[in-house]
Design a protein around this motif. Structure first.
Motif, short mmCIF file in Angstrom:
data_model
loop_
_atom_site.label_atom_id
_atom_site.label_comp_id
_atom_site.label_asym_id
_atom_site.label_seq_id
_atom_site.Cartn_x
_atom_site.Cartn_y
_atom_site.Cartn_z
N PHE A 152 12.36 -7.63 -36.46
CA PHE A 152 12.35 -8.71 -35.48
C PHE A 152 11.38 -9.78 -35.98
CE2 PHE A 152 13.33 -5.46 -32.00
CZ PHE A 152 14.67 -5.84 -31.91
N SER A 153 11.72 -11.05 -35.80
CA SER A 153 10.85 -12.14 -36.22
C SER A 153 10.93 -13.27 -35.21
CB SER A 153 11.25 -12.64 -37.61
OG SER A 153 10.43 -13.72 -38.02
N ALA A 154 9.78 -13.91 -34.95
CA ALA A 154 9.73 -15.06 -34.05
C ALA A 154 8.67 -16.02 -34.53
CB ALA A 154 9.42 -14.61 -32.63
N THR A 155 8.87 -17.30 -34.28
CA THR A 155 7.86 -18.30 -34.61
C THR A 155 7.46 -19.05 -33.35
OG1 THR A 155 9.53 -19.98 -35.15
CG2 THR A 155 8.72 -18.61 -36.97
N THR A 211 4.04 -17.10 -37.24
CA THR A 211 5.23 -16.28 -37.47
C THR A 211 4.84 -14.83 -37.22
OG1 THR A 211 6.07 -17.83 -39.13
CG2 THR A 211 7.00 -15.61 -39.12
N PHE A 212 5.55 -14.19 -36.33
CA PHE A 212 5.22 -12.83 -35.89
C PHE A 212 6.42 -11.93 -36.19
CE2 PHE A 212 4.10 -9.41 -32.99
CZ PHE A 212 2.72 -9.41 -33.02
N VAL A 213 6.15 -10.78 -36.83
CA VAL A 213 7.23 -9.91 -37.30
C VAL A 213 6.92 -8.46 -36.94
CG1 VAL A 213 8.49 -9.05 -39.33
CG2 VAL A 213 7.74 -11.45 -39.24
N THR A 214 7.93 -7.74 -36.49
CA THR A 214 7.85 -6.28 -36.34
C THR A 214 8.97 -5.68 -37.19
OG1 THR A 214 6.89 -6.30 -34.13
CG2 THR A 214 8.09 -4.33 -34.76
N SER A 215 8.62 -4.71 -38.04
CA SER A 215 9.60 -4.15 -38.97
C SER A 215 9.38 -2.65 -39.12
CB SER A 215 9.48 -4.84 -40.33
OG SER A 215 8.18 -4.66 -40.87
N GLY A 216 10.30 -2.03 -39.86
CA GLY A 216 10.15 -0.62 -40.19
C GLY A 216 10.73 0.34 -39.17
N PHE A 217 11.54 -0.14 -38.24
CA PHE A 217 12.13 0.73 -37.24
C PHE A 217 13.60 0.98 -37.55
CE2 PHE A 217 11.87 -3.65 -35.66
CZ PHE A 217 13.22 -3.95 -35.47
N ASP A 249 -0.17 -1.22 -39.33
CA ASP A 249 0.74 -0.08 -39.44
C ASP A 249 0.56 0.83 -38.24
OD1 ASP A 249 2.24 2.11 -40.13
OD2 ASP A 249 1.44 2.30 -42.16
N TRP A 250 1.66 1.05 -37.53
CA TRP A 250 1.66 1.90 -36.34
C TRP A 250 2.15 3.31 -36.64
CZ3 TRP A 250 -0.11 -0.20 -31.70
CH2 TRP A 250 -0.31 -1.59 -31.71
N GLY A 251 2.19 3.65 -37.93
CA GLY A 251 2.69 4.96 -38.31
C GLY A 251 4.15 4.90 -38.71
N GLY A 252 4.50 3.87 -39.46
CA GLY A 252 5.88 3.64 -39.88
C GLY A 252 6.35 2.27 -39.49
N MET A 253 6.21 1.92 -38.22
CA MET A 253 6.54 0.57 -37.78
C MET A 253 5.34 -0.34 -38.07
SD MET A 253 8.38 -0.61 -34.25
CE MET A 253 7.06 -0.09 -33.15
N VAL A 254 5.61 -1.55 -38.55
CA VAL A 254 4.56 -2.47 -38.96
C VAL A 254 4.69 -3.78 -38.20
CG1 VAL A 254 3.57 -3.79 -40.89
CG2 VAL A 254 4.41 -1.45 -41.27
N THR A 255 3.57 -4.26 -37.67
CA THR A 255 3.49 -5.58 -37.04
C THR A 255 2.73 -6.51 -37.97
OG1 THR A 255 3.50 -4.67 -34.80
CG2 THR A 255 2.60 -6.88 -35.08
N ALA A 281 17.33 0.56 -37.29
CA ALA A 281 18.19 -0.53 -36.84
C ALA A 281 19.17 -0.08 -35.76
CB ALA A 281 18.96 -1.11 -38.02
N ALA A 282 19.45 1.22 -35.70
CA ALA A 282 20.36 1.72 -34.68
C ALA A 282 19.70 1.82 -33.31
CB ALA A 282 20.91 3.09 -35.10
N GLN A 283 18.36 1.76 -33.29
CA GLN A 283 17.63 1.90 -32.03
C GLN A 283 16.41 0.97 -32.05
OE1 GLN A 283 17.29 5.96 -30.65
NE2 GLN A 283 15.39 5.51 -29.57
N PRO A 284 16.64 -0.34 -32.05
CA PRO A 284 15.52 -1.28 -32.10
C PRO A 284 14.61 -1.15 -30.88
CG PRO A 284 17.61 -2.38 -32.59
CD PRO A 284 17.94 -1.03 -32.03
N PRO A 285 13.31 -1.36 -31.05
CA PRO A 285 12.36 -1.25 -29.92
C PRO A 285 12.33 -2.52 -29.08
CG PRO A 285 11.17 -1.76 -31.93
CD PRO A 285 12.62 -1.60 -32.33
N TYR A 286 13.41 -2.73 -28.32
CA TYR A 286 13.51 -3.96 -27.52
C TYR A 286 12.38 -4.09 -26.51
CZ TYR A 286 18.36 -4.12 -29.27
OH TYR A 286 19.48 -4.17 -30.05
N ALA A 287 11.98 -2.98 -25.90
CA ALA A 287 10.93 -3.05 -24.88
C ALA A 287 9.61 -3.52 -25.49
CB ALA A 287 10.74 -1.68 -24.23
N ALA A 288 9.25 -2.95 -26.64
CA ALA A 288 8.00 -3.34 -27.29
C ALA A 288 8.06 -4.78 -27.77
CB ALA A 288 7.70 -2.40 -28.46
N TRP A 289 9.20 -5.19 -28.32
CA TRP A 289 9.33 -6.56 -28.81
C TRP A 289 9.23 -7.57 -27.66
CZ3 TRP A 289 8.25 -9.23 -32.73
CH2 TRP A 289 8.87 -10.46 -33.03
#
Length: 285
Positions: free
Chosen positions: A156-159, A243-249, A223-229, A251-259
Motif C-alpha cells: 500500500f502507498s499514499a502521498t 510518501t508512506f508505504v506498508t509492504s510485505g503482507f 519492521d513489524w516482523g515481516g510487514m514493513v512500514t 496480497a490475498a489478505q491485505p491489512p485493510y484495517a491497519a492501513w
C-alpha cells in the motif's frame, strides 16, 4: 457484539446544516467518502465502490432519518449491521461547531488483532478515516488518501502534501510525545536504527515492539516482523511531500484495517503540523 457501540467521533468547525448536507449530498459524498453514492432520504442512503467495505454494490437500508440523525442497516460479511450517524451542534470558540458521532454494531476490536479478513474487522478505521476526511472537506481543506478495499496487492502507498518543512514532519514522526498526540494513541519511539517503535508504548510492548531497520533525515523503515512500514520526505520551500508505504503482507489478505488506521492518523498529522492552535479533530469516547 450485536448492539451499537461508539466507533468514532469528530468535531467540525461548521454549522450542523452544512455538515448534514455533506453527509447526504451524493456529489459531496463522492469527494470525501465513497466512489459512488446515491441518496434520496428517507428512502435511500446508498454508497459503494472501491473505497467502501464490500463495495461491489450498495448494501444499505435506511432505518431512521431526522435533521440530525441517519440510521441505516449495512450488510457486511453476510451480517446485517446497524450504523448510526448523529450530529450535535454546539457553540465553538470561533463559531458553530458540529460533533459527528458514529456508532456501529457488530464491531469487535479483537478482530483486528486476530488478523481476521472479515470486513467487520475494518469498521473502526473505516469510519475514523471517513470522518477525518469529512472534517477536512467541510472545513475547506484537501481530502486525504482513501483505502482501496478492492486492491489485492502486496504493498500500500499514499502521498500527502504538508505545509510544513521536512524537519518538522520528521520530528512529528519520530518523537514519542508528538506521535502520541497526533495519532491519538500511545506510541513509544526510539529514533535510531535498531530502536523500537511500539504501539501502546515501549513499556507495554517490551521486546515485541517493531524495530527501525533504516532511519535518516528523510526516510525510515520499520519492521513489524515481516510487514514493513516506510516513509520518505521530499521538501522544498517550506512544504513537504510525505510518501508512506506498508509492504510485505499477503496480497490475498491485505491489512485493510491497519492501513485505514495509518491513513486516518496521517490526515491528523497534516492538521497537527499545519494548524497553529491545533486541536485534534477526533473526540475520544
Amino acid at each position: 457484539m450485536t448492539t451499537p457501540s461508539p466507533t468514532s467521533a469528530v468535531r467540525i468547525q461548521a454549522p450542523l446544516k452544512t455538515v448534514f448536507h455533506a453527509l447526504t449530498d451524493p456529489a459531496e459524498m463522492r469527494v470525501w467518502f465513497a466512489e459512488h453514492a446515491e441518496v434520496d432520504l428517507p428512502a435511500r442512503y446508498d454508497f459503494w465502490g472501491r473505497h467502501t467495505l464490500e463495495g461491489d454494490a450498495p448494501h444499505q437500508r435506511v432505518l431512521e432519518v431526522s435533521d440530525d440523525l441517519i440510521v441505516f442497516a449495512w450488510t457486511l460479511d453476510g451480517t446485517e449491521t446497524t450504523t448510526e450517524i448523529r450530529l450535535t451542534e454546539t457553540d465553538g470558540e470561533t463559531g458553530p461547531e458540529t460533533l459527528v458521532a458514529v456508532t456501529q454494531s457488530h464491531f469487535d476490536r479483537a478482530l483486528i488483532f486476530s488478523g481476521s479478513a472479515s470486513p467487520l474487522a475494518a469498521l473502526e478505521t473505516f469510519w475514523a478515516l471517513a470522518l477525518g476526511n469529512l472534517a477536512d472537506h467541510v472545513e475547506g481543506r484537501k481530502v486525504g488518501p482513501r483505502v482501496d478495499y478492492t486492491a489485492k496487492v502486496s504493498e500500500f502507498s499514499a502521498t500527502l502534501d504538508i505545509d510544513a518543512p521536512a524537519d518538522r514532519v520528521r520530528t512529528a514522526l519520530t518523537d514519542s510525545d508528538q506521535a502520541t498526540s497526533w495519532f491519538g494513541y500511545p506510541i513509544g519511539i526510539e529514533p535510531e536504527v535498531g530502536g523500537r517503535f511500539a504501539m501502546g508504548g515501549l513499556e507495554a510492548a517490551g521486546d515485541h515492539a517493531a524495530r527501525f531497520v533504516a532511519l535518516d533525515d528523510t526516510s525510515a523503515s520499520i519492521d513489524w516482523g515481516g510487514m514493513v512500514t516506510s516513509w520518505e520526505l521530499a521538501g522544498s520551500g517550506g512544504r513537504t511531500t510525505l510518501t508512506f508505504v506498508t509492504s510485505g503482507f499477503d496480497a490475498a489478505q491485505p491489512p485493510y484495517a491497519a492501513w485505514g488506521g495509518w491513513l486516518s492518523g496521517l490526515v491528523e498529522l497534516r492538521r497537527y503540523l499545519e494548524q497553529p492552535n491545533w486541536r485534534s479533530v477526533f473526540v475520544q469516547g
